[in-house]
Structure formats: C-alpha cells, structure tokens
Design a protein around this motif. Structure first.
Motif, PDB file in Angstrom:
ATOM      1  N   ASP A   8       0.839  -1.193   0.000  1.00 45.41           N
ATOM      2  CA  ASP A   8       0.000   0.000   0.000  1.00 45.41           C
ATOM      3  C   ASP A   8       0.872   1.240   0.000  1.00 45.41           C
ATOM      4  O   ASP A   8       1.684   1.446   0.869  1.00 45.41           O
ATOM      5  CB  ASP A   8      -0.889  -0.030   1.237  1.00 45.41           C
ATOM      6  N   ARG A   9       0.692   2.062  -0.991  1.00 48.77           N
ATOM      7  CA  ARG A   9       1.428   3.310  -1.071  1.00 48.77           C
ATOM      8  C   ARG A   9       0.465   4.445  -1.386  1.00 48.77           C
ATOM      9  O   ARG A   9      -0.618   4.239  -1.947  1.00 48.77           O
ATOM     10  CB  ARG A   9       2.493   3.239  -2.163  1.00 48.77           C
ATOM     11  N   HIS A  10       0.888   5.625  -1.043  1.00 50.24           N
ATOM     12  CA  HIS A  10       0.042   6.804  -1.241  1.00 50.24           C
ATOM     13  C   HIS A  10      -0.237   7.045  -2.726  1.00 50.24           C
ATOM     14  O   HIS A  10      -1.374   7.342  -3.132  1.00 50.24           O
ATOM     15  CB  HIS A  10       0.722   8.033  -0.623  1.00 50.24           C
ATOM     16  N   GLU A  11       0.783   6.882  -3.548  1.00 48.22           N
ATOM     17  CA  GLU A  11       0.598   7.106  -4.983  1.00 48.22           C
ATOM     18  C   GLU A  11      -0.324   6.057  -5.592  1.00 48.22           C
ATOM     19  O   GLU A  11      -1.135   6.360  -6.482  1.00 48.22           O
ATOM     20  CB  GLU A  11       1.958   7.063  -5.693  1.00 48.22           C
ATOM     21  N   THR A  12      -0.245   4.834  -5.106  1.00 45.23           N
ATOM     22  CA  THR A  12      -1.112   3.772  -5.605  1.00 45.23           C
ATOM     23  C   THR A  12      -2.575   4.076  -5.308  1.00 45.23           C
ATOM     24  O   THR A  12      -3.471   3.862  -6.134  1.00 45.23           O
ATOM     25  CB  THR A  12      -0.712   2.426  -4.965  1.00 45.23           C
ATOM     26  N   LEU A  13      -2.821   4.613  -4.109  1.00 45.18           N
ATOM     27  CA  LEU A  13      -4.194   4.979  -3.751  1.00 45.18           C
ATOM     28  C   LEU A  13      -4.732   6.078  -4.670  1.00 45.18           C
ATOM     29  O   LEU A  13      -5.893   6.064  -5.073  1.00 45.18           O
ATOM     30  CB  LEU A  13      -4.236   5.427  -2.287  1.00 45.18           C
ATOM     31  N   LYS A  14      -3.889   7.038  -4.972  1.00 44.60           N
ATOM     32  CA  LYS A  14      -4.322   8.100  -5.875  1.00 44.60           C
ATOM     33  C   LYS A  14      -4.691   7.538  -7.252  1.00 44.60           C
ATOM     34  O   LYS A  14      -5.684   7.941  -7.869  1.00 44.60           O
ATOM     35  CB  LYS A  14      -3.224   9.144  -6.030  1.00 44.60           C
ATOM     36  N   GLN A  15      -3.880   6.605  -7.746  1.00 41.03           N
ATOM     37  CA  GLN A  15      -4.159   6.005  -9.049  1.00 41.03           C
ATOM     38  C   GLN A  15      -5.478   5.221  -9.036  1.00 41.03           C
ATOM     39  O   GLN A  15      -6.256   5.268  -9.996  1.00 41.03           O
ATOM     40  CB  GLN A  15      -2.998   5.086  -9.454  1.00 41.03           C
ATOM     41  N   LEU A  16      -5.687   4.528  -7.932  1.00 35.71           N
ATOM     42  CA  LEU A  16      -6.939   3.767  -7.823  1.00 35.71           C
ATOM     43  C   LEU A  16      -8.155   4.701  -7.812  1.00 35.71           C
ATOM     44  O   LEU A  16      -9.186   4.417  -8.437  1.00 35.71           O
ATOM     45  CB  LEU A  16      -6.916   2.916  -6.551  1.00 35.71           C
ATOM     46  N   GLU A  17      -8.035   5.809  -7.081  1.00 32.67           N
ATOM     47  CA  GLU A  17      -9.141   6.769  -7.056  1.00 32.67           C
ATOM     48  C   GLU A  17      -9.403   7.340  -8.455  1.00 32.67           C
ATOM     49  O   GLU A  17     -10.561   7.499  -8.877  1.00 32.67           O
ATOM     50  CB  GLU A  17      -8.825   7.896  -6.079  1.00 32.67           C
ATOM     51  N   ALA A  18      -8.333   7.621  -9.169  1.00 36.29           N
ATOM     52  CA  ALA A  18      -8.500   8.154 -10.525  1.00 36.29           C
ATOM     53  C   ALA A  18      -9.170   7.125 -11.429  1.00 36.29           C
ATOM     54  O   ALA A  18     -10.040   7.460 -12.262  1.00 36.29           O
ATOM     55  CB  ALA A  18      -7.148   8.565 -11.101  1.00 36.29           C
ATOM     56  N   LEU A  19      -8.784   5.849 -11.275  1.00 40.08           N
ATOM     57  CA  LEU A  19      -9.393   4.793 -12.081  1.00 40.08           C
ATOM     58  C   LEU A  19     -10.883   4.642 -11.774  1.00 40.08           C
ATOM     59  O   LEU A  19     -11.706   4.437 -12.672  1.00 40.08           O
ATOM     60  CB  LEU A  19      -8.667   3.468 -11.843  1.00 40.08           C
ATOM     61  N   ASP A  20     -11.232   4.740 -10.506  1.00 38.98           N
ATOM     62  CA  ASP A  20     -12.640   4.643 -10.122  1.00 38.98           C
ATOM     63  C   ASP A  20     -13.460   5.770 -10.754  1.00 38.98           C
ATOM     64  O   ASP A  20     -14.585   5.559 -11.248  1.00 38.98           O
ATOM     65  CB  ASP A  20     -12.778   4.678  -8.596  1.00 38.98           C
ATOM     66  N   LYS A  21     -12.930   6.973 -10.742  1.00 36.25           N
ATOM     67  CA  LYS A  21     -13.647   8.106 -11.347  1.00 36.25           C
ATOM     68  C   LYS A  21     -13.841   7.893 -12.856  1.00 36.25           C
ATOM     69  O   LYS A  21     -14.896   8.165 -13.411  1.00 36.25           O
ATOM     70  CB  LYS A  21     -12.875   9.401 -11.095  1.00 36.25           C
TER      71      LYS A  21
END
Length: 203
Positions: A132-145
């Motif tokens: 789990d990394r901060h950048e990975t979470l951001k990418q996941l949020e972008a993918l969800d949007k």
C-alpha cells in the motif's frame, strides 16, 4: 398521327363532357339548334327566343368546363403536395439511416470502453497485490472516477439508441400509412373514371 393514350382520351372527354353531367349531349343539341336556327323561316320573336335558349345552353357548357378545369387544377396541386411529402419522407429515412449508423458507432465505442474498464479492473487487482502506497491509492481513485464516467457514457449511449429505435419505428409506421392512403386515392380515381366513361359513351 401518333397513337392516342388513354389519358389523352379521358382528358379530352372530360374537357368536352365536363363531370359527366351531359355536357357532350348539350353541345350536340346546341349545334343542332344553331343549324336549325340559321335555316328557320320563323318570326323574329321565335328566332330571338331560340337564340336566348342557345345562349343559356352555351353558358351551362362554359360553367361545367370551368368547374372541370378547377377540379383538374386542384388535383395537380394535390399531386405536387404529395410529391413534397414523399420527398420529405425520403429525407427523413436518409436521416434516420445516418442516425442509426451513428448509434452503431456509439455502440462500438461503448464496447471498447467496456473492454477498457475490464482491463482497468484487472490492472487494479494487480496493483492491490503490491504494498500500500500513497501514490497507488491516488491512481486507484483516478481509475474509479474514470470507470464512473465510462459507465455514465454507456448509459447515455444506450438511452440514445433506444430513442432512435422508437423514432425510426414511428417514421416507418407513418410511411406505411401514407402509402396506403396514396393507393386508396389511386383506386378511388380509377373507379371514378370507370364510372364516368359509360355516361360519356351513351351519347
């Protein structure tokens, strides 16, 4: 002389016989009366009376002919109107085909979007296997949007395609009704012509 078509015979017959009310017979009687009047040794009063009768008969023939010409002009205008309606229908059909083609392209785009979404889902699973990394979470949020936007686009495309299908169905129904009306009008005109022809031949 060239062969005379049935339409020309009917047209000339109508111009002479009006609407089948005996105008042809009146013209023949008028010619006979005129010949008789010219050769009649009667008194001036009798000649004047006969002259007035001939004028009355001639006026009736002119009135019937004028009425027939008015009906003929009206039929021509109706034919022009039908041609305009038919042209508009053809344009609407062409436009409907173009819209259907556009909707098919939208469907293909939606399929590609769905495929991309599946690929994004697979990629998200791979990402989740990593630490789990901060950048990975951001990418996941972008993918969800992005997935939400793609889903919204697909819903819009499906709604648009359904609307086009309904519009095309209404258009085809209108075309069938108009064609039936035109066929009924043609049958009615043929029956009217057949009914008028015996009346003209009886003289």
């Amino acid at each position: 002389m060239g062969a005379v078509t049935d339409d020309e015979v009917i047209r000339k017959r109508l111009l002479i016989d009006g609407d089948g009310a005996g105008d042809d017979r009146r013209i023949n009687l008028l010619l006979k009366s005129f010949t008789k009047w010219c050769n009649s040794p009667g008194t001036p009063e009798e000649g004047f009376t006969q002259y007035q009768r001939m004028l009355g008969t001639l006026a009736q023939c002119e009135f019937s002919m004028g009425k027939t010409l008015m009906v003929y002009d009206m039929n021509l205008r109706e034919m022009e109107n039908y041609e305009k309606i038919y042209s508009n229908i053809e344009q609407n059909i062409t436009s409907a085909h173009e819209k259907i083609a556009e909707c098919k392209k939208d469907i293909q785009r939606a399929k590609r979007i769905r495929k991309n979404r599946q690929e994004y889902d697979a990629l998200a699973k791979v990402i989740q296997q990593h630490p789990d990394r901060h950048e990975t979470l951001k990418q996941l949020e972008a993918l969800d949007k992005e997935l939400q936007q793609l889903s919204h686009i697909k819903e819009n495309v499906d709604a648009k395609l359904e609307l086009r299908k309904k519009q095309f169905h209404v258009l085809l129904t209108t075309i069938q009704e108009l064609q039936q009306t035109l066929e009924n009008d043609e049958k009615s005109d043929i029956e009217d012509t057949n009914q008028e022809s015996p009346a003209g031949n009886s003289d």
